[in-house]
Design an enzyme around this catalytic site. Structure first.
Site, mmCIF file in Angstrom:
data_model
loop_
_atom_site.group_PDB
_atom_site.id
_atom_site.type_symbol
_atom_site.label_atom_id
_atom_site.label_comp_id
_atom_site.label_asym_id
_atom_site.label_seq_id
_atom_site.Cartn_x
_atom_site.Cartn_y
_atom_site.Cartn_z
ATOM 1 N N SER A 15 0.987 -1.216 0.156
ATOM 2 C CA SER A 15 0.116 0.023 0.087
ATOM 3 C C SER A 15 0.795 1.208 -0.161
ATOM 4 O O SER A 15 1.874 1.463 0.922
ATOM 5 C CB SER A 15 -0.948 -0.055 1.262
ATOM 6 O OG SER A 15 -1.542 0.992 1.411
ATOM 7 N N LYS A 16 0.421 2.196 -0.679
ATOM 8 C CA LYS A 16 1.240 3.441 -0.936
ATOM 9 C C LYS A 16 0.459 4.543 0.187
ATOM 10 O O LYS A 16 1.180 5.459 0.477
ATOM 11 C CB LYS A 16 0.861 4.025 -2.475
ATOM 12 C CG LYS A 16 1.950 3.459 -3.255
ATOM 13 C CD LYS A 16 1.702 4.270 -4.728
ATOM 14 C CE LYS A 16 2.280 3.552 -5.869
ATOM 15 N NZ LYS A 16 4.067 3.765 -5.684
ATOM 16 N N SER A 17 -0.520 4.105 0.766
ATOM 17 C CA SER A 17 -1.121 5.038 1.540
ATOM 18 C C SER A 17 -0.397 5.523 2.760
ATOM 19 O O SER A 17 -0.479 6.769 3.228
ATOM 20 C CB SER A 17 -2.613 4.286 2.250
ATOM 21 O OG SER A 17 -3.454 4.217 1.267
ATOM 22 N N LYS A 66 -14.069 -3.525 1.960
ATOM 23 C CA LYS A 66 -14.944 -2.501 1.991
ATOM 24 C C LYS A 66 -16.245 -2.525 2.148
ATOM 25 O O LYS A 66 -16.927 -1.746 2.932
ATOM 26 C CB LYS A 66 -14.961 -1.879 0.708
ATOM 27 C CG LYS A 66 -13.315 -1.233 0.338
ATOM 28 C CD LYS A 66 -13.167 -0.522 -1.023
ATOM 29 C CE LYS A 66 -11.953 -0.129 -1.250
ATOM 30 N NZ LYS A 66 -11.664 0.751 -2.648
ATOM 31 N N ASP A 102 -13.448 7.250 -2.615
ATOM 32 C CA ASP A 102 -13.013 6.704 -4.278
ATOM 33 C C ASP A 102 -13.515 7.516 -5.100
ATOM 34 O O ASP A 102 -12.733 7.750 -6.186
ATOM 35 C CB ASP A 102 -13.527 5.179 -4.333
ATOM 36 C CG ASP A 102 -12.602 4.219 -3.464
ATOM 37 O OD1 ASP A 102 -11.412 4.678 -2.859
ATOM 38 O OD2 ASP A 102 -12.915 3.073 -2.988
ATOM 39 N N GLY A 127 -16.713 -2.439 -16.311
ATOM 40 C CA GLY A 127 -16.423 -3.295 -15.122
ATOM 41 C C GLY A 127 -17.758 -3.038 -14.149
ATOM 42 O O GLY A 127 -18.179 -1.898 -14.143
HETATM 43 P P1 ATR Z 1 -12.865 -4.934 -7.847
HETATM 44 O O1 ATR Z 1 -13.232 -4.608 -6.403
HETATM 45 O O2 ATR Z 1 -11.400 -4.448 -8.058
HETATM 46 O O3 ATR Z 1 -13.829 -3.992 -8.767
HETATM 47 P P2 ATR Z 1 -14.311 -7.349 -8.336
HETATM 48 O O4 ATR Z 1 -15.543 -6.886 -7.537
HETATM 49 O O5 ATR Z 1 -13.715 -8.779 -8.175
HETATM 50 O O6 ATR Z 1 -13.185 -6.446 -7.844
HETATM 51 O O7 ATR Z 1 -14.860 -6.959 -9.617
HETATM 52 C C1 ATR Z 1 -13.617 -7.310 -10.869
HETATM 53 C C2 ATR Z 1 -14.387 -6.519 -12.216
HETATM 54 O O8 ATR Z 1 -13.605 -6.702 -13.198
HETATM 55 C C3 ATR Z 1 -15.630 -7.146 -12.501
HETATM 56 O O9 ATR Z 1 -16.277 -6.214 -13.146
HETATM 57 C C4 ATR Z 1 -15.242 -8.382 -13.365
HETATM 58 O O10 ATR Z 1 -16.101 -8.684 -14.570
HETATM 59 P P3 ATR Z 1 -17.266 -9.903 -14.201
HETATM 60 O O11 ATR Z 1 -18.042 -8.997 -13.328
HETATM 61 O O12 ATR Z 1 -17.696 -10.302 -15.306
HETATM 62 O O13 ATR Z 1 -16.337 -11.033 -13.368
HETATM 63 C C5 ATR Z 1 -14.075 -7.643 -14.397
HETATM 64 N N1 ATR Z 1 -12.935 -8.523 -15.001
HETATM 65 C C6 ATR Z 1 -11.961 -9.027 -14.185
HETATM 66 N N2 ATR Z 1 -11.232 -9.602 -15.285
HETATM 67 C C7 ATR Z 1 -11.534 -9.148 -16.470
HETATM 68 C C8 ATR Z 1 -11.355 -9.565 -17.734
HETATM 69 N N3 ATR Z 1 -10.156 -10.212 -17.945
HETATM 70 N N4 ATR Z 1 -11.966 -9.096 -18.666
HETATM 71 C C9 ATR Z 1 -13.186 -8.381 -18.458
HETATM 72 N N5 ATR Z 1 -13.561 -8.027 -17.362
HETATM 73 C C10 ATR Z 1 -12.821 -8.412 -16.139
#
Ligand code: ATR
Length: 274
Positions: A15-17, A66, A102, A127
């Site tokens: 962590s950089k925090s 979180k 955030d 995402g």
């Molecule tokens: P974070 O808290 O970092 O958002 P997370 O809740 O696990 O982590 O969510 C990861 C996100 O990255 C999700 O939107 C995931 O898509 P899915 O909902 O379909 O799982 C997306 N994601 C991760 N790897 C990916 C990839 N290689 N291509 C496209 N989307 C990806």
């Protein structure tokens, strides 16, 4: 007495925090310490209780805690309620206030540091995990023209669009959910990668032609050139940014919540880049 703060997560070693908050404290002459603390995956609540009893004044919370921090807080900000996630806890007596800085960190980085106003713009948010949920309400508060949500698992984007529409408070922004292949033929002024794909040196399968003439590509990851950033370069995005500025800005907002003083972020971002 010196006030104590910490960031809590698992893993936490990189962590950089602590460095960022140490810079803020020096800059503003605050008598405080800020550490990184590893909590066991099944031990978030116990760890936080222990720190509160030891007199800590507040905590930042990072992956994967979180949502647990959201449940732990006795009162929450509106932006934390929308995100269903808390990254900043403040302790006062028996009360625990939970906030999520955030999204405001992302907005500050885009508008202030990158000088790219969000109002009236067309945004694509890629995402739909915790990172994306964290920024929804602050992005919408800037009144973009359109917010399109896209995710590999498209049902998650559809759910989020439904939830936001049901709140009824973000009109007249158009909110839509689309699978990646249905984005073809559309253009956006701001494309934000909120997936964790960059960690694996991957990127979502986005179609070409997404970037408008004056566009910003923003990856929430920092510390490396991600495939999404390389894609944005090839596709002719006008500006490309990683998420380091967002990291420093969310920290500054947490610092402000705790200390009532706004530190300068530009020199800290600069220092972290070198
Ligand atoms: P974070 O808290 O970092 O958002 P997370 O809740 O696990 O982590 O969510 C990861 C996100 O990255 C999700 O939107 C995931 O898509 P899915 O909902 O379909 O799982 C997306 N994601 C991760 N790897 C990916 C990839 N290689 N291509 C496209 N989307 C990806």
């Amino acid at each position: 007495m010196t006030d104590r703060y910490a960031v809590i997560g698992n893993p936490i070693a990189h962590s950089k925090s602590p460095l960022i908050h140490a810079e803020f404290a020096k800059q503003t002459n605050q008598d405080m310490t800020y550490e990184a603390i590893l909590a066991p995956l099944e031990g978030f609540r116990e760890t936080v209780e222990g720190l509160r009893m030891a007199g800590y004044k507040g905590l930042n919370v990072t992956v994967p805690f979180k949502f647990e921090a959201f449940l732990y807080a006795t009162s929450k900000s509106e932006r934390a309620e929308t995100a269903k996630a808390v990254n900043t806890l403040s302790f006062a007596g028996g009360a625990v206030f939970g906030d999520n800085t955030d999204g405001i960190g992302l907005v500050a980085d885009i508008e202030k540091n990158l000088d790219f106003p969000i109002a009236g713009k067309s945004i694509l948010l890629v995402g739909m995990g915790g990172a994306a949920w964290g920024v929804l309400s602050p992005l919408l508060q800037q009144k973009p023209k359109r917010l399109t949500l896209s995710n590999r698992t498209v049902a998650k984007a559809e759910d989020a669009a439904r939830v936001l529409a049901s709140l009824g408070k973000y009109d007249p922004t158009e909110i839509a959910a689309k699978p990646f292949d249905r984005l073809a033929g559309q253009q956006f002024d701001i494309v934000i990668n909120a997936t964790s794909s960059g960690l694996k040196d991957e990127m979502p399968p986005l179609p070409p032609g997404l970037f408008s003439e004056n566009s910003l590509a923003y990856d929430m990851m920092y510390g490396r050139q991600t495939p999404f950033m390389a894609f944005a370069g090839k596709e002719g995005a006008s500006r490309i940014s990683d998420g380091l500025g967002m990291l420093v800005e969310q920290a500054a907002e947490a610092f402000f919540l705790w200390r009532g003083i706004r530190p300068q972020t530009a020199p800290v971002i600069e220092k972290q880049r070198t």
